[in-house]
Design a protein around this motif. Structure first.
Motif, PDB file in Angstrom:
ATOM      1  N   SER A 115     -12.873 -44.574  40.127  1.00 54.46           N
ATOM      2  CA  SER A 115     -12.753 -43.476  41.093  1.00 54.46           C
ATOM      3  C   SER A 115     -11.294 -43.166  41.388  1.00 54.46           C
ATOM      4  O   SER A 115     -10.895 -42.002  41.452  1.00 54.46           O
ATOM      5  CB  SER A 115     -13.471 -43.828  42.400  1.00 54.46           C
ATOM      6  OG  SER A 115     -14.848 -43.958  42.173  1.00 54.46           O
ATOM      7  N   LEU A 116     -10.493 -44.202  41.593  1.00 58.01           N
ATOM      8  CA  LEU A 116      -9.069 -43.992  41.852  1.00 58.01           C
ATOM      9  C   LEU A 116      -8.380 -43.360  40.649  1.00 58.01           C
ATOM     10  O   LEU A 116      -7.540 -42.464  40.801  1.00 58.01           O
ATOM     11  CB  LEU A 116      -8.386 -45.312  42.224  1.00 58.01           C
ATOM     12  CG  LEU A 116      -8.701 -45.840  43.617  1.00 58.01           C
ATOM     13  CD1 LEU A 116      -8.159 -47.252  43.798  1.00 58.01           C
ATOM     14  CD2 LEU A 116      -8.145 -44.919  44.679  1.00 58.01           C
ATOM     15  N   LEU A 117      -8.737 -43.785  39.457  1.00 61.65           N
ATOM     16  CA  LEU A 117      -8.157 -43.182  38.250  1.00 61.65           C
ATOM     17  C   LEU A 117      -8.576 -41.725  38.106  1.00 61.65           C
ATOM     18  O   LEU A 117      -7.777 -40.888  37.671  1.00 61.65           O
ATOM     19  CB  LEU A 117      -8.551 -43.982  37.005  1.00 61.65           C
ATOM     20  CG  LEU A 117      -7.835 -45.322  36.848  1.00 61.65           C
ATOM     21  CD1 LEU A 117      -8.443 -46.110  35.690  1.00 61.65           C
ATOM     22  CD2 LEU A 117      -6.342 -45.119  36.642  1.00 61.65           C
ATOM     23  N   ALA A 118      -9.810 -41.403  38.492  1.00 58.57           N
ATOM     24  CA  ALA A 118     -10.260 -40.004  38.438  1.00 58.57           C
ATOM     25  C   ALA A 118      -9.455 -39.147  39.417  1.00 58.57           C
ATOM     26  O   ALA A 118      -9.060 -38.021  39.081  1.00 58.57           O
ATOM     27  CB  ALA A 118     -11.752 -39.925  38.758  1.00 58.57           C
ATOM     28  N   VAL A 119      -9.196 -39.675  40.608  1.00 57.80           N
ATOM     29  CA  VAL A 119      -8.387 -38.939  41.587  1.00 57.80           C
ATOM     30  C   VAL A 119      -6.973 -38.745  41.047  1.00 57.80           C
ATOM     31  O   VAL A 119      -6.399 -37.655  41.152  1.00 57.80           O
ATOM     32  CB  VAL A 119      -8.368 -39.680  42.944  1.00 57.80           C
ATOM     33  CG1 VAL A 119      -7.325 -39.101  43.870  1.00 57.80           C
ATOM     34  CG2 VAL A 119      -9.743 -39.637  43.587  1.00 57.80           C
ATOM     35  N   ILE A 120      -6.410 -39.788  40.467  1.00 59.00           N
ATOM     36  CA  ILE A 120      -5.070 -39.690  39.890  1.00 59.00           C
ATOM     37  C   ILE A 120      -5.047 -38.632  38.790  1.00 59.00           C
ATOM     38  O   ILE A 120      -4.134 -37.812  38.717  1.00 59.00           O
ATOM     39  CB  ILE A 120      -4.596 -41.067  39.376  1.00 59.00           C
ATOM     40  CG1 ILE A 120      -4.320 -41.996  40.566  1.00 59.00           C
ATOM     41  CG2 ILE A 120      -3.359 -40.933  38.491  1.00 59.00           C
ATOM     42  CD1 ILE A 120      -4.093 -43.449  40.181  1.00 59.00           C
ATOM     43  N   GLY A 121      -6.071 -38.622  37.949  1.00 55.58           N
ATOM     44  CA  GLY A 121      -6.160 -37.612  36.894  1.00 55.58           C
ATOM     45  C   GLY A 121      -6.258 -36.202  37.442  1.00 55.58           C
ATOM     46  O   GLY A 121      -5.603 -35.274  36.945  1.00 55.58           O
ATOM     47  N   LEU A 122      -7.052 -36.018  38.494  1.00 57.65           N
ATOM     48  CA  LEU A 122      -7.192 -34.699  39.125  1.00 57.65           C
ATOM     49  C   LEU A 122      -5.862 -34.255  39.712  1.00 57.65           C
ATOM     50  O   LEU A 122      -5.452 -33.102  39.540  1.00 57.65           O
ATOM     51  CB  LEU A 122      -8.266 -34.727  40.214  1.00 57.65           C
ATOM     52  CG  LEU A 122      -8.402 -33.448  41.043  1.00 57.65           C
ATOM     53  CD1 LEU A 122      -8.842 -32.278  40.183  1.00 57.65           C
ATOM     54  CD2 LEU A 122      -9.366 -33.669  42.192  1.00 57.65           C
ATOM     55  N   GLU A 123      -5.167 -35.146  40.394  1.00 56.44           N
ATOM     56  CA  GLU A 123      -3.882 -34.787  41.006  1.00 56.44           C
ATOM     57  C   GLU A 123      -2.818 -34.509  39.955  1.00 56.44           C
ATOM     58  O   GLU A 123      -1.993 -33.608  40.125  1.00 56.44           O
ATOM     59  CB  GLU A 123      -3.427 -35.872  41.981  1.00 56.44           C
ATOM     60  CG  GLU A 123      -4.325 -36.029  43.187  1.00 56.44           C
ATOM     61  CD  GLU A 123      -4.439 -34.792  44.060  1.00 56.44           C
ATOM     62  OE1 GLU A 123      -3.588 -33.882  43.967  1.00 56.44           O
ATOM     63  OE2 GLU A 123      -5.383 -34.730  44.859  1.00 56.44           O
ATOM     64  N   LEU A 124      -2.813 -35.273  38.862  1.00 52.90           N
ATOM     65  CA  LEU A 124      -1.874 -34.983  37.773  1.00 52.90           C
ATOM     66  C   LEU A 124      -2.168 -33.616  37.158  1.00 52.90           C
ATOM     67  O   LEU A 124      -1.241 -32.857  36.838  1.00 52.90           O
ATOM     68  CB  LEU A 124      -1.938 -36.073  36.699  1.00 52.90           C
ATOM     69  CG  LEU A 124      -1.263 -37.393  37.048  1.00 52.90           C
ATOM     70  CD1 LEU A 124      -1.555 -38.431  35.967  1.00 52.90           C
ATOM     71  CD2 LEU A 124       0.232 -37.210  37.225  1.00 52.90           C
ATOM     72  N   THR A 125      -3.439 -33.294  37.006  1.00 54.73           N
ATOM     73  CA  THR A 125      -3.831 -31.980  36.491  1.00 54.73           C
ATOM     74  C   THR A 125      -3.367 -30.870  37.427  1.00 54.73           C
ATOM     75  O   THR A 125      -2.841 -29.842  36.989  1.00 54.73           O
ATOM     76  CB  THR A 125      -5.358 -31.913  36.296  1.00 54.73           C
ATOM     77  OG1 THR A 125      -5.744 -32.936  35.377  1.00 54.73           O
ATOM     78  CG2 THR A 125      -5.800 -30.561  35.792  1.00 54.73           C
ATOM     79  N   THR A 126      -3.529 -31.089  38.726  1.00 51.98           N
ATOM     80  CA  THR A 126      -3.101 -30.106  39.720  1.00 51.98           C
ATOM     81  C   THR A 126      -1.599 -29.884  39.635  1.00 51.98           C
ATOM     82  O   THR A 126      -1.123 -28.740  39.610  1.00 51.98           O
ATOM     83  CB  THR A 126      -3.490 -30.570  41.136  1.00 51.98           C
ATOM     84  OG1 THR A 126      -4.897 -30.784  41.176  1.00 51.98           O
ATOM     85  CG2 THR A 126      -3.093 -29.557  42.184  1.00 51.98           C
ATOM     86  N   ALA A 127      -0.835 -30.975  39.590  1.00 51.60           N
ATOM     87  CA  ALA A 127       0.629 -30.868  39.500  1.00 51.60           C
ATOM     88  C   ALA A 127       1.046 -30.177  38.205  1.00 51.60           C
ATOM     89  O   ALA A 127       1.962 -29.337  38.203  1.00 51.60           O
ATOM     90  CB  ALA A 127       1.268 -32.249  39.597  1.00 51.60           C
ATOM     91  N   LEU A 128       0.375 -30.488  37.117  1.00 51.55           N
ATOM     92  CA  LEU A 128       0.697 -29.872  35.828  1.00 51.55           C
ATOM     93  C   LEU A 128       0.390 -28.380  35.837  1.00 51.55           C
ATOM     94  O   LEU A 128       1.195 -27.574  35.355  1.00 51.55           O
ATOM     95  CB  LEU A 128      -0.076 -30.565  34.709  1.00 51.55           C
ATOM     96  CG  LEU A 128       0.178 -30.055  33.294  1.00 51.55           C
ATOM     97  CD1 LEU A 128       1.633 -30.278  32.891  1.00 51.55           C
ATOM     98  CD2 LEU A 128      -0.747 -30.729  32.305  1.00 51.55           C
ATOM     99  N   LEU A 129      -0.743 -28.001  36.381  1.00 50.42           N
ATOM    100  CA  LEU A 129      -1.082 -26.573  36.477  1.00 50.42           C
ATOM    101  C   LEU A 129      -0.042 -25.822  37.304  1.00 50.42           C
ATOM    102  O   LEU A 129       0.409 -24.740  36.923  1.00 50.42           O
ATOM    103  CB  LEU A 129      -2.463 -26.386  37.095  1.00 50.42           C
ATOM    104  CG  LEU A 129      -3.663 -26.617  36.198  1.00 50.42           C
ATOM    105  CD1 LEU A 129      -4.940 -26.682  37.021  1.00 50.42           C
ATOM    106  CD2 LEU A 129      -3.750 -25.529  35.142  1.00 50.42           C
ATOM    107  N   ALA A 130       0.345 -26.396  38.436  1.00 40.91           N
ATOM    108  CA  ALA A 130       1.329 -25.743  39.299  1.00 40.91           C
ATOM    109  C   ALA A 130       2.698 -25.664  38.617  1.00 40.91           C
ATOM    110  O   ALA A 130       3.361 -24.629  38.647  1.00 40.91           O
ATOM    111  CB  ALA A 130       1.437 -26.479  40.635  1.00 40.91           C
ATOM    112  N   ALA A 131       3.115 -26.748  37.978  1.00 44.45           N
ATOM    113  CA  ALA A 131       4.428 -26.772  37.321  1.00 44.45           C
ATOM    114  C   ALA A 131       4.487 -25.787  36.155  1.00 44.45           C
ATOM    115  O   ALA A 131       5.490 -25.067  35.998  1.00 44.45           O
ATOM    116  CB  ALA A 131       4.745 -28.179  36.829  1.00 44.45           C
TER     117      ALA A 131
END
Length: 144
Positions: A115-131
């Motif tokens: 679950s924690l890894l899934a959250v980390i993956g979602l947040e990395l995806t969010t940061a990548l989309l924004a960047a």
């Protein structure tokens, strides 16, 4: 039509900002849902509601006109969440991320780590989309 600094010009990318805004809004909805469940304790639930309240206006600004300032806030929040959840995963282990004082946690440590890894993956995806959206806006001259 007048364009202000930090906003996408008409004819700019449409799908990319909408996808980024949708991911931010979905993340906010998850925070509200988790807070409503109250499995993380009162102070953590309150913090999650504050995070959702901070993120939703940014999602709206990104959806409407790709404001670079909102994208930067989203990137900063997403990277902060990656660090926080990474510390929870590495520092105390997944078992240390219990759901409230005195509560027993259903599932194994592997489930919690997943679950924690899934959250980390979602947040990395969010940061990548924004960047990448900021980079696209800069390349097209829509952001200075």
């Amino acid at each position: 039509m007048t364009h202000t600094l930090g906003r996408a010009r008409s004819g700019g990318p449409v799908l990319h900002p909408r996808l980024c805004a949708a991911v931010v809004a979905a993340s906010s909805a998850v925070h509200v849902w988790l807070a409503a469940q109250s499995q993380h304790g009162a102070w953590m639930s309150a913090l999650m509601l504050v995070l959702a309240a901070v993120c939703l206006p940014c999602a709206l600004h990104i959806w409407r006109d790709s404001r670079v300032a909102a994208l930067r806030r989203v990137m900063a929040c997403a990277v902060s969440m990656v660090a926080l959840h990474g510390l929870l995963l590495l520092g105390r282990g997944a078992v240390g991320h219990a759901h409230g004082p005195g509560n027993t946690v259903a599932g194994t440590a592997g489930d919690q780590a997943g679950s924690l890894l899934a959250v980390i993956g979602l947040e990395l995806t969010t940061a990548l989309l924004a960047a990448t959206l900021v980079a696209r806006l800069r390349a097209s001259g829509a952001a200075r």
